[in-house]
Write an enzyme that holds these catalytic residues in place. Structure first.
Site, PDB file in Angstrom:
ATOM      1  N   HIS A  45       0.857  -1.175   0.000  1.00 23.81           N
ATOM      2  CA  HIS A  45       0.000   0.000   0.000  1.00 23.81           C
ATOM      3  C   HIS A  45       0.897   1.230   0.000  1.00 23.81           C
ATOM      4  O   HIS A  45       2.002   1.201   0.557  1.00 23.81           O
ATOM      5  CB  HIS A  45      -0.928   0.047   1.222  1.00 23.81           C
ATOM      6  CG  HIS A  45      -2.196  -0.719   1.038  1.00 23.81           C
ATOM      7  ND1 HIS A  45      -3.209  -0.302   0.185  1.00 23.81           N
ATOM      8  CD2 HIS A  45      -2.619  -1.887   1.580  1.00 23.81           C
ATOM      9  CE1 HIS A  45      -4.200  -1.175   0.224  1.00 23.81           C
ATOM     10  NE2 HIS A  45      -3.867  -2.150   1.056  1.00 23.81           N
ATOM     11  N   GLU A 111     -10.077  -0.309  -1.705  1.00 17.95           N
ATOM     12  CA  GLU A 111     -10.791  -0.179  -0.430  1.00 17.95           C
ATOM     13  C   GLU A 111     -10.699   1.254   0.100  1.00 17.95           C
ATOM     14  O   GLU A 111     -11.573   1.713   0.831  1.00 17.95           O
ATOM     15  CB  GLU A 111     -10.225  -1.153   0.604  1.00 17.95           C
ATOM     16  CG  GLU A 111     -10.452  -2.623   0.288  1.00 17.95           C
ATOM     17  CD  GLU A 111      -9.286  -3.223  -0.469  1.00 17.95           C
ATOM     18  OE1 GLU A 111      -8.406  -2.445  -0.914  1.00 17.95           O
ATOM     19  OE2 GLU A 111      -9.253  -4.450  -0.637  1.00 17.95           O
TER      20      GLU A 111
END
Length: 311
Positions: A45, A111
């Protein structure tokens, strides 16, 4: 019980690993070798929710440099957030560092849509960016000059040398039908997360149909990320995985619980057996316990039990 031999790689993705210092990390990787694990995986990420993250390719290189035996993978790398040329450069370097010991798992994520905005990428384009980026990365790693004219990337006479002696497998993740079909068209397999065993089977069928429609053989390097908790009791194990998932995703564990088992090693292995019987060949245990040592030990036990149940 399936009596055919199954070529299966089982390892762990330790959420606490990026927070360890270099000496602690080396010790944990040594324990993973002793436990018989096939690989230690890494996530990826850039800036997730609270700014959390860890670069997947940097993490993979660190594991491969620290261990001469363990393989690794990105489970999964957010390829649409990056330009494919520097990614191909990093992959080529990893292939030189550790030939045949890396699997490139990629996905679109999403997300946290702000993560895309921070990287200057429109979230609505992520699927199309992914397809173009995969094509470019594969072409560059195959060698020669690459010209490309797409919606998002344009290249003239791009080249990366040296190219890998062994191809770097590209396994495509995502729960949507579009992602699964993409795995069939251009991937070496599909990477599942938060699915039941039956949904996993259906997804592989959809991938196979997509591959057939594209005139390809059926990809068979299929993977699974599985969040799980281990402990002496189910309540103890559930507490470990629930707190970790809630902290990372900012959502209650109950939303993920039916796909994220908690309990003793035997219970986790039993949960995973049908996935392997349906065609999963790489398992990342995103494992949460009372300590890194306990997590690695439990992962080794799960690996032994799972291999024993399907071979």
């Amino acid at each position: 019980m399936n009596t055919a031999r199954v070529d299966l790689s089982v390892g762990c993705l330790l959420p606490r690993l990026p927070r360890l210092d270099s000496l602690q990390r080396k010790r944990v990787l040594g324990l993973a070798e002793e436990a018989g694990l096939d690989h230690v995986a890494v996530g990826d990420h850039v800036s997730f929710h609270t700014g959390a993250g860890f670069d997947g390719l940097l993490g993979a290189a660190g594991i491969l440099a620290a261990s001469d035996r363990l393989s690794t993978n990105t489970g999964i790398y957010l390829l649409p957030l990056r330009h494919p040329v520097p990614v191909a450069r990093q992959l080529a370097d990893i292939a030189v560092l550790a030939p045949g010991r890396f699997v490139f798992g990629v996905g679109v994520g999403g997300e946290d849509r702000n993560e895309y905005a921070l990287c200057g990428v429109d979230p609505s384009t992520r699927g199309r960016r992914m397809e173009e980026a995969i094509q470019i990365v594969r072409s560059l790693l195959a060698g020669g000059l690459v010209d490309f004219e797409g919606e998002h990337f344009r290249l003239q006479r791009a080249q990366i040398t040296p190219t890998p002696v062994q191809p770097v497998p590209v396994v495509i993740g995502g729960r949507s039908d579009a992602a699964i079909a993409r795995a069939g068209r251009v991937g070496d397999g599909w990477w599942g997360l938060w699915v039941s065993a039956e949904r996993y089977r259906m997804s592989l069928d959809l991938m196979a149909e997509s591959a057939s429609n594209a005139g390809r053989g059926v990809p068979d390097l299929n993977a699974l990320n599985i969040w799980c908790g281990v402990g002496d009791t189910r309540d103890q194990a559930r507490g470990h995985v629930a707190s970790a998932m809630q902290a990372f995703y900012g959502m209650p564990y109950e939303r993920f619980e039916k796909w994220s088992p908690a309990g003793r090693s035997e219970e986790i292995a039993t949960f995973l057996t049908p996935f392997v019987e349906y065609g999963c060949r790489l398992v990342n245990l995103i494992i949460n316990g009372k300590s890194a040592e306990h997590e690695v030990e439990a992962a080794g036990e799960i690996r032994s039990l799972l291999l024993g149940s399907v071979s």
